[in-house]
Write a protein that holds these residues in place. Structure first.
Motif, PDB file in Angstrom:
ATOM      1  N   ARG A   1      -7.760  -1.701   5.205  1.00 66.34           N
ATOM      2  CA  ARG A   1      -6.921  -0.518   5.090  1.00 66.34           C
ATOM      3  C   ARG A   1      -5.571  -0.745   5.760  1.00 66.34           C
ATOM      4  O   ARG A   1      -4.517  -0.404   5.232  1.00 66.34           O
TER       5      ARG A   1
ATOM      6  N   LYS B   1      -5.113  -1.370  -1.800  1.00 71.17           N
ATOM      7  CA  LYS B   1      -5.210  -0.207  -2.679  1.00 71.17           C
ATOM      8  C   LYS B   1      -6.508  -0.193  -3.456  1.00 71.17           C
ATOM      9  O   LYS B   1      -7.014   0.868  -3.809  1.00 71.17           O
TER      10      LYS B   1
ATOM     11  N   LYS C   1      -0.388  -0.142  11.333  1.00 67.54           N
ATOM     12  CA  LYS C   1      -0.520  -0.320   9.897  1.00 67.54           C
ATOM     13  C   LYS C   1       0.685  -1.084   9.363  1.00 67.54           C
ATOM     14  O   LYS C   1       1.826  -0.851   9.769  1.00 67.54           O
TER      15      LYS C   1
ATOM     16  N   CYS D   1      -2.829  -2.380   3.877  1.00 66.43           N
ATOM     17  CA  CYS D   1      -2.329  -1.661   2.703  1.00 66.43           C
ATOM     18  C   CYS D   1      -3.072  -2.028   1.425  1.00 66.43           C
ATOM     19  O   CYS D   1      -2.479  -2.124   0.352  1.00 66.43           O
TER      20      CYS D   1
ATOM     21  N   SER E   1      -0.703  -4.364  -6.672  1.00 64.33           N
ATOM     22  CA  SER E   1      -1.390  -3.829  -5.496  1.00 64.33           C
ATOM     23  C   SER E   1      -2.099  -4.930  -4.716  1.00 64.33           C
ATOM     24  O   SER E   1      -2.461  -5.971  -5.275  1.00 64.33           O
TER      25      SER E   1
ATOM     26  N   GLU F   1       3.729  -2.295   7.391  1.00 61.23           N
ATOM     27  CA  GLU F   1       4.779  -1.697   6.557  1.00 61.23           C
ATOM     28  C   GLU F   1       4.958  -2.618   5.356  1.00 61.23           C
ATOM     29  O   GLU F   1       5.683  -3.607   5.408  1.00 61.23           O
ATOM     30  N   TRP F   2       4.277  -2.282   4.301  1.00 61.73           N
ATOM     31  CA  TRP F   2       4.221  -3.188   3.152  1.00 61.73           C
ATOM     32  C   TRP F   2       4.895  -2.540   1.958  1.00 61.73           C
ATOM     33  O   TRP F   2       4.623  -1.386   1.607  1.00 61.73           O
TER      34      TRP F   2
END
Length: 616
Positions: free
Chosen positions: A4, A9, A162, A7, A55, A164-165
């Motif tokens: 998660r 999906k 998390k 990132c 993704s 930053e993508w």
């Protein structure tokens, strides 16, 4: 969590110990689309599609699952990725619940993709994040190879912010890259080989491969995966070169490390894969010539093996390490499992070949049933049954061929085998055990349950309609309650006599799922029990032997009687044992009625009398 935070999906998997929990935890995050796929190949294909759409995607499977998914992997390595694509493979080192102990690191070499090997919980988190970055930097799928020790452990994590993508652009049409006809594929191979060289250089400087100082330079270790923990425990003072990015290996880094120690030991689970590569590079080391070729390389195993180095200088033959003796605890089916009646019935039918498959029902090969003759891989029972039929010798002309397969395994890889049976006019009886779950790995939902990973209702497979579509004649399709032994006996007996493909579907839920409803528990009336032991043949763990007694029959022969008792607290009232008890000694435990159990209709019937020739 790592997926998660990176990132992701899309995440897809097929349940298989020890990888099952990966998707179960990912499913808790609503911002990640997650699914139980029909098999591992489909899970990888879903992840590939998501990656090509821009993704980040992850798929997870156990080691044998990558065999199934390899067809897609071997082509995708030529195509590459768009969004990061990570394949988490859980190897079952030590054979906790698998039919083999294969080493998934081979796929890294075979498919020309990097392999990362975490050694603990923290690294499982960190390496998964790193794998997505590596995947996108080199446009390549990345394998994260875990093992049972990594998958089945809990630990404290230091999480990171998390990522930053920035999502990649959407799907871009590029037939020269994405359509792998021969003319296109041959132009991708040089690019793949160039990527291999770039990854090899990256491995030499990667922070995932680190050198740890040690005061005892008489002995040094190169190690990857959880075996690193075992090395550090067994030899805390020895220098170590820990490989987090184990393929491509940092050859020159290892060569330099070799000069710093008197003796170098390479510790890898389970194959001498890197050992052969390093020896081919002229690097002297000890490996599988002293370490076991199977099982976990625990601290005790390491110590006994490495200390044997001194003995080897005096004695030419390497020392043999004996396995520790522990009290055997054979696996068995659950109390009231719907497969119990199936194997009780199969154990009574004679003149059979029975091909088995992968699942809870593989336990039918054990005591007291001994009712499986083969078990190869998922879905193999179908093809093996056809081979047993077509390849039979004259002396086996009258043998009946039976194949046993579960609902999720049938959907995973068995449907093609059944189609092959019908198309090629085989003669076999198929037992399709529909317990509406992937029982062996904890009761996960499957298309047979009508519930998806998120717990939402969806379409449920119509097995009679499906097998009919695969060519089985409608009159040869039967649905049977596996708790009704007389009906099960008769149906199997009749269908094995028919020279055609028959399918007998048992349709009762796994007892570990919410779909199973327990009934009134049972008990044995001691004064009525004759010690015949018939109920013990069911194999239910709730039925126990209370005492044994040897008697002399009128013909002078001795016979051992086994008097039974039932663990009423464990019993769920499935009535299988009642079906086998001639003296009616098994009765409801009335004192537990107030606990909320429903009184079932008890069927007091043994196997039909006209099955004498085929049953005991």
């Amino acid at each position: 969590m790592a997926a998660r935070d990176s990132c992701v999906k899309v995440a897809a998997a097929y349940p298989g110990t020890p990888s099952t929990e990966i998707l179960e935890y990912i499913a808790d995050y609503s911002d990640i689309y997650s699914e139980w796929s029909i098999n591992e190949k489909v899970s990888l294909e879903v992840a590939i599609g998501a990656s090509l759409a821009g993704s980040r995607a992850l798929c997870a499977m156990k080691h044998v699952g990558l065999n199934v998914a390899s067809d897609a992997l071997m082509t995708q390595t030529l195509i590459g990725v768009s969004g990061g694509l990570v394949i988490v493979v859980a190897d079952d080192v030590g054979l906790s619940s698998s039919q083999n102990e294969q080493d998934s690191r081979y796929w890294g070499r075979f498919a020309h993709v990097p392999v990362l090997e975490p050694s603990d919980t923290q690294e499982a988190y960190d390496f998964t994040r790193a794998a997505f970055d590596l995947s996108e930097e080199y446009q390549v799928p990345v394998i994260v190879r875990a093992t049972t020790r990594i998958c089945h452990v809990k630990g404290t994590l230091l999480t990171s912010p998390k990522v930053e993508w920035t999502p990649k652009a959407g799907f871009e049409k590029d037939p020269a890259r994405l359509v792998m006809v021969p003319g296109n594929a041959k132009h991708r191979i040089p690019l793949m080989l160039e990527r291999d060289q770039q990854l090899a250089k990256a491995s030499e400087i990667s922070s995932l491969n680190r050198y740890e100082e040690g005061s005892n330079t008489a002995l040094g270790f190169v190690v990857s995966g959880v075996a690193y923990q075992h090395v550090k425990e067994a030899y805390p003072d020895s220098p170590v070169l820990k490989l987090g990015l184990s393929h491509p290996a940092p050859i020159e880094k290892i060569r330099i490390f070799r000069q710093k120690v008197d003796r170098l030991v390479l510790v890898e689970e389970v194959e001498p894969l890197l050992e052969k590569e390093l020896k081919a590079e002229g690097i002297q080391l000890e490996g599988k010539d002293i370490l076991p070729r199977q099982g976990e390389l625990t601290p005790e195993v390491l110590k006994r093996s490495v200390e044997g180095l001194v003995e080897r200088e005096e004695k030419p033959a390497p020392r043999i390490i004996a396995a520790d003796k522990v009290f055997p605890r054979p696996p068995t089916m659950c109390v009231a499992c719907p497969h119990l009646g199936v194997y009780y019935t199969l154990s009574k039918i004679r003149n059979t070949y029975i091909s088995g498959d992968i699942g809870c029902y593989t336990l039918g090969a054990g005591h007291p049933w001994n009712a499986l003759d083969t078990c190869i891989s998922m879905g193999a029972s179908m093809g093996v049954a056809l081979g047993l039929d077509k390849g039979r010798q004259p002396e086996d002309e009258n043998k009946k061929v039976i194949a046993v397969i579960g609902d999720s395994t049938f959907l995973h890889m068995g449907m093609q085998g059944l189609l092959d049976l019908t198309y090629n006019k085989g003669n076999a009886t198929i037992l399709l055990l529909d317990n509406r779950a992937v029982g062996m790995t904890g009761g996960q939902d499957a298309p047979s349950s009508g519930i998806n990973l998120q717990g939402e209702k969806t379409s449920r497979v119509d097995f009679p309609g499906l097998v009919k579509a695969l060519g089985v004649k409608e009159e040869r399709i039967h649905k049977v309650d596996p708790y009704e032994l007389p009906t099960l006996f008769k149906t199997l007996r009749d269908e094995t006599k028919v020279n055609d493909v028959s399918v007998v579907i048992t349709d009762q839920p796994c007892v570990l799922t919410e779909r199973y409803k327990a009934m009134q528990p049972l008990k044995v009336e001691d004064k009525d029990c004759t010690g015949c032991g018939n109920c013990l043949d069911v194999g239910c763990p709730a039925i126990l032997v209370s005492r044994r007694e040897t008697v002399v029959k009128p013909n002078g022969k001795e016979k051992e009687l086994a008097f039974a008792t039932i663990d009423t607290a464990a019993c769920t009232g499935c009535n299988l044992c009642v079906n086998t008890c001639a003296p009616d000694a098994i009765i409801p435990a009335e004192n537990l009625i107030e606990n909320g159990y429903a009184m079932p209709e008890i069927i007091n019937a043994a196997a039909p009398a006209d099955t004498v020739e085929e049953t005991e």
